[in-house]
Write a protein that holds these residues in place. Structure first.
Motif, short mmCIF file in Angstrom:
data_model
loop_
_atom_site.label_atom_id
_atom_site.label_comp_id
_atom_site.label_asym_id
_atom_site.label_seq_id
_atom_site.Cartn_x
_atom_site.Cartn_y
_atom_site.Cartn_z
N SER A 1 -8.28 5.36 0.70
CA SER A 1 -8.57 6.10 1.94
C SER A 1 -9.08 5.19 3.05
O SER A 1 -9.08 5.59 4.22
CB SER A 1 -9.60 7.20 1.66
N PHE A 2 -9.49 3.96 2.71
CA PHE A 2 -9.95 3.01 3.73
C PHE A 2 -8.84 2.05 4.17
O PHE A 2 -9.07 1.20 5.03
CB PHE A 2 -11.12 2.18 3.19
N PHE B 1 0.81 -1.21 0.00
CA PHE B 1 0.00 0.00 0.00
C PHE B 1 0.85 1.26 0.00
O PHE B 1 0.37 2.32 -0.36
CB PHE B 1 -0.97 -0.01 1.18
N LYS B 2 2.12 1.14 0.41
CA LYS B 2 2.99 2.30 0.29
C LYS B 2 3.22 2.62 -1.18
O LYS B 2 3.15 3.77 -1.62
CB LYS B 2 4.33 2.00 0.98
N ARG B 3 3.48 1.56 -1.96
CA ARG B 3 3.66 1.75 -3.39
C ARG B 3 2.34 2.15 -4.05
O ARG B 3 2.31 2.96 -4.96
CB ARG B 3 4.19 0.48 -4.03
N ARG B 4 1.27 1.52 -3.58
CA ARG B 4 -0.03 1.83 -4.17
C ARG B 4 -0.40 3.28 -3.93
O ARG B 4 -0.94 3.96 -4.80
CB ARG B 4 -1.10 0.91 -3.57
N GLN B 5 -0.08 3.79 -2.73
CA GLN B 5 -0.38 5.20 -2.43
C GLN B 5 0.43 6.11 -3.36
O GLN B 5 -0.09 7.10 -3.87
CB GLN B 5 -0.05 5.49 -0.98
N LEU C 1 -16.60 7.70 7.67
CA LEU C 1 -16.70 7.98 6.24
C LEU C 1 -15.70 9.04 5.79
O LEU C 1 -15.70 10.16 6.31
CB LEU C 1 -18.12 8.43 5.89
N PRO C 2 -14.86 8.74 4.79
CA PRO C 2 -14.02 9.78 4.19
C PRO C 2 -14.81 10.54 3.13
O PRO C 2 -15.82 10.04 2.63
CB PRO C 2 -12.88 8.98 3.54
N GLU C 3 -14.37 11.73 2.79
CA GLU C 3 -15.03 12.47 1.72
C GLU C 3 -14.62 11.86 0.38
O GLU C 3 -13.45 11.60 0.14
CB GLU C 3 -14.65 13.95 1.77
N THR D 1 -10.99 9.58 -7.60
CA THR D 1 -11.15 8.37 -8.41
C THR D 1 -11.53 7.22 -7.48
O THR D 1 -11.37 7.29 -6.26
CB THR D 1 -9.85 8.03 -9.14
N PHE D 2 -12.00 6.12 -8.08
CA PHE D 2 -12.39 4.97 -7.28
C PHE D 2 -11.19 4.36 -6.57
O PHE D 2 -11.32 3.85 -5.46
CB PHE D 2 -13.07 3.92 -8.18
N VAL D 3 -10.02 4.41 -7.19
CA VAL D 3 -8.81 3.88 -6.55
C VAL D 3 -8.45 4.73 -5.33
O VAL D 3 -8.09 4.22 -4.27
CB VAL D 3 -7.64 3.85 -7.56
#
Length: 541
Positions: free
Chosen positions: A486-487, A3-7, A472-474, A479-481
């Motif tokens: 954010s979760f 997730f570090k790379r994904r972020q 809930l985040p805004e 984008t959907f990604v």
């Protein structure tokens, strides 16, 4: 780390895609929203209110039919049971529709499901309209079940379709078209049910003939509009049709950025297969998205708006309104619903989903509290019933300002493509079960708590607002990604093996794929150096 790379990948996607100009609304996009909602959410709202005006006439028809069959009038208990089944079986049909919708949209697509669903509306219209002529109350009950199935399917397929064809700058506003047309349907049912139109004994069946009109209009227009480009690209692997659909919906010739955004989402998914509802609950990566959809959709029904209709006529009568004028006064509630939903659609992209939801539920809690106070003192002051009426209007406006439509928008936004059909199925099941529970339990709650019955809904609204505030985040303009990312913290999935990372993100392919998009902003040589540097950086992680 995965997730570090994904972020980093998400940040890179955002920086590259942000170079494109803001999207604008096109005639094709507006037509898809209008005609899609007309034959779907409009019919759902219409069926919520259409049976109220002719209730006495339909009961009289049931009694007359019973008399002709058995030679004696129906007992009061039998008549009440038949009418209760007629009203409540709509929710059972909706539940069945919600259970099958995930299969339908996989096989037929989003637009294809909406088109096929029109056949249910036409069949239901024929059964409901001809039941009186055939002296068969069974036809009315079956017709209500079928139109419930139609609504259960459309309330999942339409928000999914609108969410996938809309640019993210307009996704919330286009999604709110669903809520606006639900309110328009309720208002139209109230309007056509007036005694001067179809709300009297000789023509009440024309109220049900009208069901076929929006369905036929959608059937005549939707085939000329494209299928969801995300569905075409990610599930049908048809890039040519997806590119053409993007061009038509967005009104521009260069859609390489949009195509790359969908490719990015496809590469970022944990699975390329469409997930089932069971897999949705088992997967920790979408655990809190699933919980959030369940809580939001349950609050959508359990917040008390449907139950408020149990009290409306009694409050109007207690306020001194003539019974003959109550149908006209009831129109004000449908009008307020529609205006509030339109206002929410206009401001949702500026204010955001989260503030509107929290405000809506909080305002409903306040208004229900005031309504409880006014009902308690209704017999003490002659002017108190008027305050009760104002409170009802305020509850309706608060609901439609956010909770009335945003839960459907969120269900499409919180999940990536492979989980979206299952998420809408789960949301639909929760929606219809909660709807049925309110209709079944509220009379008992009312008998037990009397004027304090609405305090139950105060608790639901407060708990819903608190949950959304914390979890809930805004999702506005993301984008959907990015929304899924954010979760990641609350889902506790920040650690994953590097091997799985390489399976999901072939880094050379992923980054080099952006070269075609980036060259519109950077010279070719700078772009190549930039991505080579990124690859070197990733190799050191």
């Amino acid at each position: 780390m995965y997730f570090k790379r994904r972020q980093y990948y998400v940040i890179l996607s955002r920086s590259v895609l942000s170079s494109k100009p803001s999207a604008h609304l096109t005639g094709c996009l507006l037509s898809a929203a209008f005609f899609g909602a007309l034959g779907s959410s409009f019919l759902y709202g219409y069926n919520l209110s259409v049976v109220n005006a002719p209730a006495k006439d339909i009961k009289a028809f049931y009694n007359l039919t019973w008399l002709s069959r058995y030679g004696e009038p129906a007992a009061a208990e039998t008549l009440t049971l038949l009418w209760s089944v007629t009203v409540s079986i709509f929710a059972i049909g909706g539940l069945v529709g919600a259970l099958v919708v995930s299969y339908l949209i996989k096989v037929l697509g989003r637009k294809g499901t909406l088109l096929a669903n029109n056949s249910l509306a036409v069949i239901a219209a024929l059964l409901l309209a001809l039941g009186e002529k055939a002296r068969s109350f069974e036809m009315l009950i079956i017709g209500r079940f079928i139109i419930g199935m139609d609504s259960g399917i459309s309330l999942s397929a339409l928000p999914m379709y609108l969410g996938e064809i809309s640019p993210r700058e307009w996704r919330g506003s286009i999604g709110q078209v669903n809520a606006v047309f639900i309110c328009l349907g309720v208002f139209t049912g109230q309007l056509l049910g007036l005694p001067e139109i179809f709300g009297h004994v000789s023509v009440w069946n024309f109220l049900f003939v009208f069901l076929a009109v929006p369905a036929l209009l959608q059937l005549c227009t939707l085939p000329f509009l494209p299928e969801s480009p995300r569905f075409l690209l990610m599930e049908r692997r048809d890039e040519a049709r997806a590119e053409k659909a993007f061009k038509v919906f967005l009104g521009k010739t260069d859609v390489s950025a949009e195509l790359e955004e969908v490719h990015a989402e496809s590469r970022a998914q944990n699975t390329l297969q469409m997930a089932s509802a069971l897999e949705l609950f088992r997967n920790r990566a979408v655990r809190w998205q699933t919980i959030t959809v369940i809580v939001t959709m349950a609050c959508y029904q359990l917040c008390g708006l449907n139950a408020i209709w149990y009290y409306t006529n009694g409050i109007f009568e207690a306020a001194g309104f003539n019974k003959a004028t109550i149908p006209y006064i009831t129109l004000s509630t449908g009008g307020i619903e529609t205006l509030a939903a339109v206002a929410s659609g206009l401001v949702i992209e500026r204010i955001g989903r989260k503030p509107l939801l929290i405000f809506g539920f909080s305002a409903m809690a306040v208004c229900f509290t005031l309504l409880t106070i006014f009902l308690h003192f209704q017999d003490s002051f002659s002017w108190m019933p008027y305050l009760s009426f104002i409170s009802i209007l305020a509850v309706i406006a608060s609901f439609c300002s956010g909770p009335g439509g945003i839960p459907f928008v969120l269900t499409g936004e919180l999940f990536e493509q492979s989980y979206r059909p299952a998420a809408f199925m789960v949301a639909g099941v929760v929606n219809w079960l909660s709807n049925f529970a309110v209709g079944l339990l509220f009379p008992f709650i009312q008998n037990a708590l009397q004027t304090y019955a609405f305090m139950v809904f105060v608790v639901v609204c407060v708990l819903g607002a608190v949950y959304l505030l914390i979890v809930l985040p805004e999702t506005k303009n993301k984008t959907f990604v990015e929304i899924s990312q954010s979760f990641s913290k609350i889902n506790k999935i920040s650690q994953m093996p590097d091997k799985e990372m390489e399976d999901v993100f072939p880094m050379d392919y992923t980054l080099c794929n952006y070269t075609s998009v980036s060259t519109s902003v950077l010279p070719n040589i700078i772009t190549q150096v930039y991505f080579n540097s990124c690859n070197s950086l990733f190799s050191l992680m």
